[in-house]
Design a protein around this motif. Sequence first.
Motif, PDB file in Angstrom:
ATOM      1  N   LEU A   1       0.818  -1.206   0.000  1.00 20.78           N
ATOM      2  CA  LEU A   1       0.000   0.000   0.000  1.00 20.78           C
ATOM      3  C   LEU A   1       0.855   1.261   0.000  1.00 20.78           C
ATOM      4  CD1 LEU A   1      -2.663  -1.165   2.601  1.00 20.78           C
ATOM      5  CD2 LEU A   1      -2.769  -1.318   0.110  1.00 20.78           C
ATOM      6  N   TYR A   2       0.164   2.394  -0.146  1.00 17.14           N
ATOM      7  CA  TYR A   2       0.824   3.692  -0.259  1.00 17.14           C
ATOM      8  C   TYR A   2       0.798   4.441   1.072  1.00 17.14           C
ATOM      9  CZ  TYR A   2       0.678   3.094  -5.306  1.00 17.14           C
ATOM     10  OH  TYR A   2       0.874   2.624  -6.580  1.00 17.14           O
ATOM     11  N   PRO A   3       1.728   5.384   1.270  1.00 17.37           N
ATOM     12  CA  PRO A   3       1.641   6.256   2.453  1.00 17.37           C
ATOM     13  C   PRO A   3       0.448   7.188   2.318  1.00 17.37           C
ATOM     14  CG  PRO A   3       3.374   7.020   0.974  1.00 17.37           C
ATOM     15  CD  PRO A   3       2.903   5.700   0.428  1.00 17.37           C
ATOM     16  N   HIS A   4       0.011   7.763   3.433  1.00 12.72           N
ATOM     17  CA  HIS A   4      -1.170   8.620   3.431  1.00 12.72           C
ATOM     18  C   HIS A   4      -1.031   9.833   2.514  1.00 12.72           C
ATOM     19  CE1 HIS A   4      -2.125   6.188   6.912  1.00 12.72           C
ATOM     20  NE2 HIS A   4      -3.334   6.711   6.939  1.00 12.72           N
ATOM     21  N   THR A   5       0.195  10.264   2.238  1.00 14.73           N
ATOM     22  CA  THR A   5       0.409  11.456   1.413  1.00 14.73           C
ATOM     23  C   THR A   5       0.241  11.190  -0.077  1.00 14.73           C
ATOM     24  OG1 THR A   5       2.791  10.960   1.436  1.00 14.73           O
ATOM     25  CG2 THR A   5       1.962  12.536   3.075  1.00 14.73           C
ATOM     26  N   SER A   6       0.123   9.930  -0.479  1.00 12.56           N
ATOM     27  CA  SER A   6       0.017   9.594  -1.900  1.00 12.56           C
ATOM     28  C   SER A   6      -1.408   9.805  -2.398  1.00 12.56           C
ATOM     29  CB  SER A   6       0.419   8.132  -2.121  1.00 12.56           C
ATOM     30  OG  SER A   6       0.068   7.707  -3.429  1.00 12.56           O
ATOM     31  N   PRO A   7      -1.567  10.288  -3.643  1.00 17.14           N
ATOM     32  CA  PRO A   7      -2.913  10.435  -4.201  1.00 17.14           C
ATOM     33  C   PRO A   7      -3.627   9.100  -4.391  1.00 17.14           C
ATOM     34  CG  PRO A   7      -1.247  10.844  -5.881  1.00 17.14           C
ATOM     35  CD  PRO A   7      -0.526  10.777  -4.570  1.00 17.14           C
ATOM     36  N   LEU A   8      -2.886   7.985  -4.373  1.00 21.66           N
ATOM     37  CA  LEU A   8      -3.505   6.675  -4.530  1.00 21.66           C
ATOM     38  C   LEU A   8      -3.908   6.039  -3.209  1.00 21.66           C
ATOM     39  CD1 LEU A   8      -1.387   5.060  -7.399  1.00 21.66           C
ATOM     40  CD2 LEU A   8      -3.802   5.686  -7.451  1.00 21.66           C
ATOM     41  N   PHE A   9      -3.477   6.622  -2.092  1.00 21.49           N
ATOM     42  CA  PHE A   9      -3.798   6.011  -0.800  1.00 21.49           C
ATOM     43  C   PHE A   9      -5.305   5.921  -0.580  1.00 21.49           C
ATOM     44  CE2 PHE A   9      -5.065   6.425   3.622  1.00 21.49           C
ATOM     45  CZ  PHE A   9      -4.445   5.315   4.182  1.00 21.49           C
TER      46      PHE A   9
ATOM     47  N   GLY B   1       5.070   1.017   1.035  1.00 22.54           N
ATOM     48  CA  GLY B   1       6.257   1.591   0.408  1.00 22.54           C
ATOM     49  C   GLY B   1       6.166   3.099   0.458  1.00 22.54           C
ATOM     50  N   ASN B   2       7.289   3.784   0.582  1.00 23.33           N
ATOM     51  CA  ASN B   2       7.260   5.242   0.729  1.00 23.33           C
ATOM     52  C   ASN B   2       7.342   5.987  -0.593  1.00 23.33           C
ATOM     53  OD1 ASN B   2       9.903   4.812   0.043  1.00 23.33           O
ATOM     54  ND2 ASN B   2      10.782   5.869   1.796  1.00 23.33           N
ATOM     55  N   SER B   3       7.428   5.256  -1.712  1.00 16.38           N
ATOM     56  CA  SER B   3       7.482   5.898  -3.027  1.00 16.38           C
ATOM     57  C   SER B   3       7.027   4.908  -4.078  1.00 16.38           C
ATOM     58  CB  SER B   3       8.900   6.371  -3.353  1.00 16.38           C
ATOM     59  OG  SER B   3       9.766   5.263  -3.547  1.00 16.38           O
ATOM     60  N   LEU B   4       6.697   5.410  -5.264  1.00 19.92           N
ATOM     61  CA  LEU B   4       6.273   4.529  -6.343  1.00 19.92           C
ATOM     62  C   LEU B   4       7.373   3.540  -6.703  1.00 19.92           C
ATOM     63  CD1 LEU B   4       4.279   3.711  -8.569  1.00 19.92           C
ATOM     64  CD2 LEU B   4       5.273   5.502 -10.001  1.00 19.92           C
TER      65      LEU B   4
ATOM     66  N   ARG C   1       7.824  -6.549  -7.382  1.00 19.77           N
ATOM     67  CA  ARG C   1       8.735  -7.439  -8.113  1.00 19.77           C
ATOM     68  C   ARG C   1       9.336  -8.492  -7.189  1.00 19.77           C
ATOM     69  NH1 ARG C   1      10.659  -2.205 -10.089  1.00 19.77           N
ATOM     70  NH2 ARG C   1       9.842  -1.844 -12.202  1.00 19.77           N
ATOM     71  N   CYS C   2       9.569  -8.109  -5.938  1.00 22.66           N
ATOM     72  CA  CYS C   2      10.190  -9.038  -4.980  1.00 22.66           C
ATOM     73  C   CYS C   2       9.182  -9.994  -4.350  1.00 22.66           C
ATOM     74  CB  CYS C   2      10.903  -8.252  -3.879  1.00 22.66           C
ATOM     75  SG  CYS C   2      12.388  -7.381  -4.434  1.00 22.66           S
ATOM     76  N   GLY C   3       7.899  -9.820  -4.655  1.00 27.56           N
ATOM     77  CA  GLY C   3       6.906 -10.764  -4.171  1.00 27.56           C
ATOM     78  C   GLY C   3       6.292 -10.453  -2.825  1.00 27.56           C
ATOM     79  N   TYR C   4       6.424  -9.194  -2.357  1.00 28.41           N
ATOM     80  CA  TYR C   4       5.790  -8.852  -1.079  1.00 28.41           C
ATOM     81  C   TYR C   4       4.264  -8.934  -1.172  1.00 28.41           C
ATOM     82  CZ  TYR C   4      10.098  -7.232   1.085  1.00 28.41           C
ATOM     83  OH  TYR C   4      11.359  -7.180   1.633  1.00 28.41           O
ATOM     84  N   GLY C   5       3.718  -8.632  -2.341  1.00 30.10           N
ATOM     85  CA  GLY C   5       2.275  -8.688  -2.495  1.00 30.10           C
ATOM     86  C   GLY C   5       1.847  -8.012  -3.779  1.00 30.10           C
ATOM     87  N   ALA C   6       0.528  -7.855  -3.922  1.00 31.69           N
ATOM     88  CA  ALA C   6      -0.044  -7.152  -5.072  1.00 31.69           C
ATOM     89  C   ALA C   6      -0.198  -5.681  -4.724  1.00 31.69           C
ATOM     90  CB  ALA C   6      -1.402  -7.755  -5.423  1.00 31.69           C
ATOM     91  N   SER C   7      -0.237  -4.846  -5.758  1.00 28.31           N
ATOM     92  CA  SER C   7      -0.425  -3.417  -5.520  1.00 28.31           C
ATOM     93  C   SER C   7      -1.114  -2.779  -6.712  1.00 28.31           C
ATOM     94  CB  SER C   7       0.920  -2.717  -5.279  1.00 28.31           C
ATOM     95  OG  SER C   7       0.715  -1.369  -4.866  1.00 28.31           O
TER      96      SER C   7
END
Length: 305
Positions: A190-198, A218-221, A229-235
């Motif tokens: 997921l995105y941080p609260h400051t992201s427009p996608l959060f 993650g703190n950035s795109l 890519r590393c398999g942490y999850g879907a986004s």
Amino acid sequence: MNFKQLEAFYWLTRLQSYQRVADHIGLTQPAVSARISGLEESFGVQLIDRSQSEFTLTEQGHEVAEYAENFLNLSETLTSRLKAKQKKRYSIGLVAMVSQTWGVTLRRKIAAMPDAPLVDFYAGGNVDLRPLVKSGALDMAFVTGEAGLPQIPNSFSVLYHVGWAARPDVVGEILQPLTPDELRELPLVLYPHTSPLFGPVAELIEETRRRPSARHTGNSLATICDMVRCGYGASAVPLAALENDIATGMLVEIPTTVRLAPLDIRCVHVNKARKVQTEQIFQLARQAAEEWAAAHPRYVTFLPH
């Protein structure tokens, strides 16, 4: 509150001595103390815990210290730009998605200009670029519509299609489009609260409910893409950022029953005092965006205005 008070407080948090601050900024110790006291009076709170034997900030002091540092950084950026001889440097702010796509083309086009100006690119999120626009530190800026800054007249938009992606081993075989409830079952990045996608993502998957699987942030795109890519999850990401990974099969695009709105990137600021140079660079930006969108039509749409 004024700039001199913030400056004194900033250096006090760094040097932790009134005398050292006085020596650094060329004041007397009582003058430094008066500025700190004045800052506390203007906020109506104590910034320094004077009950401690060592220099200690209060909780409010830590918060003000962070803002003071940001304020001084902006001031230094603006001052250095204004002092640049004949304003030969040009600064362009780009949200991360642009810096990774048609921003590369724009940089090359500028470099090919006769007597090309020296251009500084600032890449970041809306929250990073908005204060730089308002302070005048940028000559041109491209951000998403969620930044709350009006689009300049006769501009253009670039729509980045937002979709879900993951490694095949994370999602398994997908037989039909996933519902928001089925997405919730997956491990997600997921995105941080400051992201427009959060907000849109959190609302879609109803993050206020029980979380049945892992949730990573993650703190950035760029970081989020690397975590996918590393398999942490879907986004949910602007899929142009993962186009090559999807094409090679390293990642899969997840079909869904509900789609997220695209990211609308637009120009929100140009330096009107540098009219000729700004117009030249703006037209190069339009060409770069249109060319890149034409070459990547699956995930990007160019909209002339």
